[in-house]
Write a protein that holds these residues in place. Structure first.
Motif, short mmCIF file in Angstrom:
data_model
loop_
_atom_site.label_atom_id
_atom_site.label_comp_id
_atom_site.label_asym_id
_atom_site.label_seq_id
_atom_site.Cartn_x
_atom_site.Cartn_y
_atom_site.Cartn_z
N ARG A 266 102.09 23.52 24.39
CA ARG A 266 100.91 22.72 24.08
C ARG A 266 100.73 21.69 25.19
NH1 ARG A 266 98.86 23.01 18.68
NH2 ARG A 266 97.26 21.51 19.29
N ASP A 267 99.56 21.67 25.81
CA ASP A 267 99.27 20.72 26.88
C ASP A 267 98.13 19.77 26.52
OD1 ASP A 267 101.09 21.56 29.00
OD2 ASP A 267 99.95 23.42 29.00
N VAL A 268 97.25 20.21 25.63
CA VAL A 268 96.06 19.44 25.28
C VAL A 268 96.00 19.33 23.77
CG1 VAL A 268 93.55 19.30 25.48
CG2 VAL A 268 94.88 20.32 27.34
N ALA A 269 95.50 18.21 23.27
CA ALA A 269 95.38 18.00 21.82
C ALA A 269 96.72 18.26 21.13
CB ALA A 269 94.29 18.90 21.23
N ILE A 270 97.77 17.67 21.67
CA ILE A 270 99.11 17.87 21.11
C ILE A 270 99.18 17.19 19.75
CG2 ILE A 270 101.57 17.42 21.43
CD1 ILE A 270 101.08 17.56 24.44
N PRO A 271 99.54 17.93 18.71
CA PRO A 271 99.54 17.35 17.36
C PRO A 271 100.80 16.52 17.10
CG PRO A 271 100.26 19.62 17.25
CD PRO A 271 99.90 19.36 18.70
N ALA A 272 100.87 15.97 15.90
CA ALA A 272 102.06 15.24 15.48
C ALA A 272 103.26 16.17 15.46
CB ALA A 272 101.84 14.64 14.09
N VAL A 273 104.44 15.59 15.65
CA VAL A 273 105.63 16.43 15.78
C VAL A 273 105.93 17.21 14.51
CG1 VAL A 273 106.66 15.03 17.60
CG2 VAL A 273 107.15 14.48 15.21
#
Length: 293
Positions: A266-273
């Motif tokens: 994931r490089d863009v719009a990385i969500p919560a862990v």
């Protein structure tokens, strides 16, 4: 997460990557994520969802030795390159190769990886991955450069398939090209499942048929992330959750080939862990079903 079964039974393939009977080696592939700044603290806290980590080499050129050492102490590390431009004829850029080797050494990398592509010409750095014609000339250039990188780093090298929005005429089909490349250079494949699916949709071919034309033993690692669609064209923006049809394709890949690791990108719009952890859990379950079906 990943369960190792007994001792590895390893046979040398050509002069490079070892070919392993995955049923005797590993029950479920290692699960990992590409290291990015928004998730760095989580990764360095050693959450139970992660067995391995992928490091983008260029992010650590000339810096980051402390972080790389921390990763080496807790994870199996894969070092992923973006700028070696293995498909460009002529000598590799020495400074880039030296920095790449430095990152591999600092992480004690289990794998080193790059792309079946070119990013530079003699005159200009294009700044993105570009497809190669599937020809004997491209094959020779890639194989020679792959051997050079592997000899320099003294680690198994895997090369990744890319997305291509143009169909470039060539002498070989892509699976034929990949098989010959791995045989000649003694390397393995980093199969990007998302890229395979995107190309199959944009160029109208069956990804399962494509997969089974590639020699199974060459496929050693997997990338996966959700795809995007714009105006009917599929794109790899590394910005979406993994869709159901990609999980289905991953299951086919893991049941077919001795995949050692699955890396979530994931490089863009990385969500919560917690969302990333949920995707990793589903990836693990998908791999378990693939290996036990």
């Amino acid at each position: 997460m990943a369960a190792v079964v007994g001792e590895a039974v390893v046979v040398a393939a050509a002069e490079g990557v070892a070919v392993t009977d995955h049923q005797e080696l590993i029950e479920v592939p290692l699960l990992g994520i590409g290291l990015r700044q928004p998730v760095a603290d989580w990764v360095l806290s050693h959450p139970p969802e992660l067995d391995c980590v992928e490091v983008t080499a260029e992010h650590f050129f000339d810096s980051g030795a402390t972080v790389l050492a921390q990763l080496a102490n807790h994870y199996q590390v894969s070092v992923h390159g973006l700028g070696l431009s293995l498909g460009t004829p002529g000598p590799l850029e020495e400074s880039t190769l030296r920095q790449f080797q430095r990152v591999a050494d600092l992480t004690n990398a289990r794998w080193i990886t790059e792309h079946i592509a070119f990013t530079k010409t003699d005159d200009v750095d294009l700044g993105h991955l570009n497809p190669l014609p599937m020809t004997s000339g491209s094959l020779t250039t890639l194989a020679d450069h792959a051997r050079e990188v592997m000899d320099r780093c003294q680690r198994p090298l895997l090369l990744e398939n890319i997305t291509s929005y143009l169909r470039i005429p060539g002498e070989l089909t892509e699976p034929e090209f990949l098989n010959r490349l791995c045989e000649r250079a003694g390397i393995g494949l980093l199969l990007d499942v998302t890229n395979l699916f995107i190309n199959s949709q944009n160029h109208d071919f069956d990804p399962i048929d494509w997969l089974h034309e590639v020699e199974a033993d060459f496929i050693r690692q997997v990338h996966i992330v959700g795809y995007s669609i714009r105006d009917g064209v599929y794109h790899d923006r590394h910005s979406e959750p993994i869709q159901n049809n990609l999980y289905e394709l991953l299951r086919e890949v893991v049941s077919y080939a001795p995949v050692e690791a699955v890396i979530l990108e994931r490089d863009v719009a990385i969500p919560a862990v917690n969302e990333l952890a949920g995707e990793l859990h589903r990836l693990e379950k998908t791999c378990e079903r693939a290996r036990h079906s």
